[in-house]
Each structure stands twice: as structure tokens, then as C-alpha cells.
Design a protein around this motif. Structure first.
Motif, PDB file in Angstrom:
ATOM      1  N   PRO A  55       8.815  19.377 -12.877  1.00  0.00           N
ATOM      2  CA  PRO A  55      10.185  19.859 -12.629  1.00  0.00           C
ATOM      3  C   PRO A  55      10.228  21.290 -12.107  1.00  0.00           C
ATOM      4  N   ILE A  56       9.287  22.121 -12.531  1.00  0.00           N
ATOM      5  CA  ILE A  56       9.315  23.521 -12.076  1.00  0.00           C
ATOM      6  C   ILE A  56       8.970  23.577 -10.600  1.00  0.00           C
ATOM      7  N   VAL A  57       7.931  22.798 -10.216  1.00  0.00           N
ATOM      8  CA  VAL A  57       7.552  22.755  -8.807  1.00  0.00           C
ATOM      9  C   VAL A  57       8.727  22.234  -7.981  1.00  0.00           C
ATOM     10  N   GLU A  58       9.403  21.204  -8.489  1.00  0.00           N
ATOM     11  CA  GLU A  58      10.521  20.620  -7.751  1.00  0.00           C
ATOM     12  C   GLU A  58      11.694  21.577  -7.621  1.00  0.00           C
ATOM     13  N   PHE A  59      11.871  22.416  -8.626  1.00  0.00           N
ATOM     14  CA  PHE A  59      12.952  23.394  -8.578  1.00  0.00           C
ATOM     15  C   PHE A  59      12.705  24.368  -7.425  1.00  0.00           C
ATOM     16  N   VAL A  60      11.441  24.773  -7.290  1.00  0.00           N
ATOM     17  CA  VAL A  60      11.085  25.723  -6.235  1.00  0.00           C
ATOM     18  C   VAL A  60      11.024  25.026  -4.884  1.00  0.00           C
ATOM     19  N   ARG A  61      10.587  23.744  -4.906  1.00  0.00           N
ATOM     20  CA  ARG A  61      10.281  23.062  -3.662  1.00  0.00           C
ATOM     21  C   ARG A  61      10.844  21.637  -3.710  1.00  0.00           C
ATOM     22  N   PRO A  62      12.177  21.497  -3.720  1.00  0.00           N
ATOM     23  CA  PRO A  62      12.753  20.151  -3.827  1.00  0.00           C
ATOM     24  C   PRO A  62      12.360  19.276  -2.631  1.00  0.00           C
ATOM     25  N   ARG A  63      12.107  17.996  -2.907  1.00  0.00           N
ATOM     26  CA  ARG A  63      11.692  17.100  -1.829  1.00  0.00           C
ATOM     27  C   ARG A  63      12.737  16.031  -1.580  1.00  0.00           C
ATOM     28  N   THR A  64      13.057  15.797  -0.326  1.00  0.00           N
ATOM     29  CA  THR A  64      14.014  14.755   0.026  1.00  0.00           C
ATOM     30  C   THR A  64      13.253  13.446   0.221  1.00  0.00           C
ATOM     31  N   SER A  65      14.009  12.323   0.350  1.00  0.00           N
ATOM     32  CA  SER A  65      13.322  11.040   0.541  1.00  0.00           C
ATOM     33  C   SER A  65      12.569  11.017   1.871  1.00  0.00           C
ATOM     34  N   THR A  66      13.087  11.726   2.887  1.00  0.00           N
ATOM     35  CA  THR A  66      12.374  11.787   4.168  1.00  0.00           C
ATOM     36  C   THR A  66      11.040  12.482   3.990  1.00  0.00           C
ATOM     37  N   MET A  67      11.068  13.558   3.206  1.00  0.00           N
ATOM     38  CA  MET A  67       9.818  14.279   2.960  1.00  0.00           C
ATOM     39  C   MET A  67       8.838  13.399   2.197  1.00  0.00           C
ATOM     40  N   LEU A  68       9.393  12.595   1.248  1.00  0.00           N
ATOM     41  CA  LEU A  68       8.515  11.717   0.472  1.00  0.00           C
ATOM     42  C   LEU A  68       7.839  10.695   1.373  1.00  0.00           C
ATOM     43  N   SER A  69       8.626  10.079   2.298  1.00  0.00           N
ATOM     44  CA  SER A  69       8.005   9.059   3.142  1.00  0.00           C
ATOM     45  C   SER A  69       7.020   9.692   4.111  1.00  0.00           C
ATOM     46  N   SER A  70       7.296  10.907   4.584  1.00  0.00           N
ATOM     47  CA  SER A  70       6.307  11.518   5.474  1.00  0.00           C
ATOM     48  C   SER A  70       5.059  11.923   4.685  1.00  0.00           C
ATOM     49  N   ALA A  71       5.235  12.248   3.391  1.00  0.00           N
ATOM     50  CA  ALA A  71       4.068  12.553   2.559  1.00  0.00           C
ATOM     51  C   ALA A  71       3.198  11.305   2.406  1.00  0.00           C
ATOM     52  N   VAL A  72       3.846  10.135   2.220  1.00  0.00           N
ATOM     53  CA  VAL A  72       3.105   8.872   2.101  1.00  0.00           C
ATOM     54  C   VAL A  72       2.344   8.598   3.393  1.00  0.00           C
TER      55      VAL A  72
ATOM     56  N   ASP B 107       1.841  -1.784   5.078  1.00  0.00           N
ATOM     57  CA  ASP B 107       2.700  -2.859   4.571  1.00  0.00           C
ATOM     58  C   ASP B 107       1.911  -3.986   3.892  1.00  0.00           C
ATOM     59  N   ALA B 108       0.591  -3.845   3.831  1.00  0.00           N
ATOM     60  CA  ALA B 108      -0.243  -4.882   3.209  1.00  0.00           C
ATOM     61  C   ALA B 108      -0.175  -4.755   1.688  1.00  0.00           C
ATOM     62  N   TYR B 109      -0.543  -5.843   1.000  1.00  0.00           N
ATOM     63  CA  TYR B 109      -0.631  -5.813  -0.463  1.00  0.00           C
ATOM     64  C   TYR B 109      -2.102  -5.689  -0.851  1.00  0.00           C
ATOM     65  N   PRO B 110      -2.398  -4.985  -1.944  1.00  0.00           N
ATOM     66  CA  PRO B 110      -3.795  -4.749  -2.316  1.00  0.00           C
ATOM     67  C   PRO B 110      -4.683  -5.996  -2.315  1.00  0.00           C
ATOM     68  N   PRO B 111      -4.199  -7.173  -2.806  1.00  0.00           N
ATOM     69  CA  PRO B 111      -5.103  -8.331  -2.812  1.00  0.00           C
ATOM     70  C   PRO B 111      -5.549  -8.767  -1.415  1.00  0.00           C
ATOM     71  N   ASP B 112      -4.799  -8.347  -0.372  1.00  0.00           N
ATOM     72  CA  ASP B 112      -5.165  -8.752   0.995  1.00  0.00           C
ATOM     73  C   ASP B 112      -6.183  -7.804   1.620  1.00  0.00           C
ATOM     74  N   LEU B 113      -6.552  -6.746   0.925  1.00  0.00           N
ATOM     75  CA  LEU B 113      -7.467  -5.747   1.488  1.00  0.00           C
ATOM     76  C   LEU B 113      -8.901  -5.996   1.023  1.00  0.00           C
TER      77      LEU B 113
ATOM     78  N   VAL C 168       0.841  -1.198   0.000  1.00  0.00           N
ATOM     79  CA  VAL C 168       0.000   0.000   0.000  1.00  0.00           C
ATOM     80  C   VAL C 168       0.879   1.252   0.000  1.00  0.00           C
ATOM     81  N   ALA C 169       1.888   1.271   0.885  1.00  0.00           N
ATOM     82  CA  ALA C 169       2.771   2.444   0.973  1.00  0.00           C
ATOM     83  C   ALA C 169       3.517   2.657  -0.342  1.00  0.00           C
ATOM     84  N   GLU C 170       3.970   1.552  -0.961  1.00  0.00           N
ATOM     85  CA  GLU C 170       4.699   1.678  -2.233  1.00  0.00           C
ATOM     86  C   GLU C 170       3.786   2.169  -3.358  1.00  0.00           C
ATOM     87  N   ASN C 171       2.524   1.703  -3.350  1.00  0.00           N
ATOM     88  CA  ASN C 171       1.564   2.191  -4.346  1.00  0.00           C
ATOM     89  C   ASN C 171       1.426   3.710  -4.262  1.00  0.00           C
TER      90      ASN C 171
END
Ligand code: ATP
Length: 250
Positions: A113-130, A144-150, A97-100
Motif C-alpha cells: 500500500p505504501i508503494v501504491e500511495f507513492v506510485r498508483p497504477r492504473t489498469s492500463t499500466m497493469l496490462s502493459s506491465a504484464v 492467451d494460452a493456458y498452462p496445460p497447453d504449454l 498465461v497473461a492472467e497468471n
């Protein structure tokens, strides 16, 4: 996690050959409003979503925060704040689910790319966004579940989470309650209400009339590609044109 700005279509028109699938449709969704779109089979509901998101060629205007996004390609509209779900859920069954959700975040990053130029995101920010998105749809326990298990209702929420991962100002949902029983529909509806309360404008398209009348603040009604009514649940319920076109069917 949201961007401000009302959503408005003006004279949105789509032709498929000789079929006028959308005929000068003008709809407004205010920031953070939970709006609905109903109509009989073939009324133009999916065509409306397709034309707003760049999947169908249309004329007219599609404004978000005063900017006309109609000339933009589909991926650029996502970067501008327009996101959608599909009737088919489009989940990656072999990703968690998290990877999806992460994949959607990464896609949004890739395409803006323009948004990222103004507001670059780190991997920590990405995981907190998830994490934030999964919290918003109530799926933190299943990251951590897989879609077929939901359950089907949970899978629908994963598709909503994927759409939310692009940080939309406007979320268009194409029949998310299809296949759900009334209890599961209501759970989904309540979850969507809490998302709108966080400032994301939502346009919910569904055949489940009782769900739309129950959860949406403003309901738009299409018939044969034309907008025949727009108002609160009570206004729409008592509108003779709506009763004739749609409610009379049930
Ligand atoms: P449903 O509730 O059955 O999903 P809908 O309200 O979403 O219907 P649309 O799927 O938007 O309606 O279809 C609107 C009209 O446009 C219908 O007459 C349909 O047959 C036609 N249409 C939709 N997509 C296409 C296409 N790709 N090519 C030709 N005609 C199409």
C-alpha cells in the motif's frame, strides 16, 4: 522495471530442531548479477531461499540495497523487492498465461500500500506491465494460452514471469531446470541471462551443474549448510573442496 541495490546475506543461520540447515552463510549478489547456488542433496539450498524470502525462521542479516529485510514478513519482503519461484510451479491452470501474471501483479499491488500511495497504477499500466514481463521471458506469443497447453520449459517461464511481475530487484529461482532436457535447460538459461542483463539480480539454484557453470557469473557452493566456495565457473570447478563435496559425486 527494476530497483537498484546489492543483495547480501550475513551469517544467515537456520536450525530445524537439532539440524543446522544453514550455518553462518554470507553471500553477495551484485545488482544485475546472474549468480548460482549449488550443493549436494540436503546442503541447504532451498532453506537458503526459504530464509531469504521469509518462509523459514533465520538469524543473521538479509540486506537488499542496504536495508535488512529479515525482520519483515514474507509479503513485505516481496514489496521490498525480493521474489522467488518454487520447485512446484504454482500456476493457475484455468487462467491464461497473461492472467497468471496479472494475478501476481495484483498481489504485489495489494501487499504494498505504501508503494501504491507513492506510485498508483492504473489498469492500463497493469496490462502493459504484464506485456512487458511476458516479453522479457519470451512468452508474448502465448499470452492467451493456458498452462496445460504449454511445454514444461514454457510453464517454467510462466512461473518466472509471475515472480517478475512483482518488479523484484532480486529473483531467487528454486531448481527451474528440473525435469528439462539439456536443450530446454539452455533455452531457459539464456532467457534468464537476458533478464539479468535488464538489471534484475538473479540467484539460480539448480542440480543441473552444467547449466549453472555455463550461465552464471558467480557460483556459490553449499555443503552441509556451509558456504564452501564462491567464485567464477573456473574457480569453482577447480576448487578441491568443491570437487570433494559435489563434483566428485558425478
Ligand atoms: P535438495 O537438493 O535435496 O532439494 P537442499 O540443498 O535444498 O536439498 P534443504 O532442503 O534446504 O537442502 O535441506 C537442508 C537440511 O535441512 C536437510 O538436512 C534437510 O533434511 C533439513 N530440512 C529442510 N527442511 C526441513 C524442515 N522443514 N524440518 C526439518 N528439517 C528440514
Amino acid at each position: 522495471m527494476t530497483r537498484p541495490g546489492a543483495f547480501r546475506t550475513e551469517d544467515l543461520t537456520v536450525r530445524y530442531g537439532g539440524v543446522l540447515a544453514l550455518d553462518s552463510v554470507s553471500i553477495t549478489v551484485e545488482p544485475g548479477e546472474f549468480a548460482g547456488l549449488i550443493g549436494p542433496n540436503g546442503a541447504g539450498k532451498t532453506t537458503f531461499i526459504d530464509s531469504v524470502t521469509g518462509y523459514a525462521k533465520a538469524s543473521g542479516k538479509v540486506e537488499l540495497g542496504g536495508i535488512d529485510v529479515l525482520p519483515l514478513a514474507a509479503h513485505a519482503r516481496v514489496a521490498a523487492g525480493v521474489s522467488r519461484t518454487f520447485q512446484s510451479l504454482e500456476l493457475f491452470e484455468d487462467l491464461t498465461v497473461a492472467e497468471n501474471v496479472l494475478v501476481s501483479t495484483e498481489n504485489a499491488r495489494w501487499w504494498s500500500p505504501i508503494v501504491e500511495f507513492v506510485r498508483p497504477r492504473t489498469s492500463t499500466m497493469l496490462s502493459s506491465a504484464v506485456e512487458e514481463v511476458l516479453d522479457l521471458v519470451g512468452l508474448t506469443a502465448h499470452l492467451d494460452a493456458y498452462p496445460p497447453d504449454l511445454s514444461l520449459g514454457e510453464r517454467k517461464l510462466v512461473s518466472v514471469a509471475r515472480a517478475l511481475a512483482t518488479e523484484p530487484a532480486l529473483l531467487l529461482l528454486d531448481e527451474p531446470a528440473a525435469g528439462l532436457d539439456s536443450d530446454a535447460s539452455l533455452v531457459l538459461g539464456r532467457q534468464l541471462q537476458s533478464i539479468a542483463e535488464r538489471g534484475v539480480s538473479i540467484l539460480l539454484v539448480d542440480h543441473d551443474l552444467s547449466l549453472i557453470l555455463d550461465v552464471c557469473e558467480r557460483i556459490n557452493v553449499l555443503d552441509f549448510g556451509r558456504l564452501i566456495a564462491s567464485g567464477t565457473a573456473d574457480e569453482v570447478r577447480n576448487d578441491p573442496a568443491v570437487v570433494a563435496a559435489y563434483l566428485g559425486e558425478d
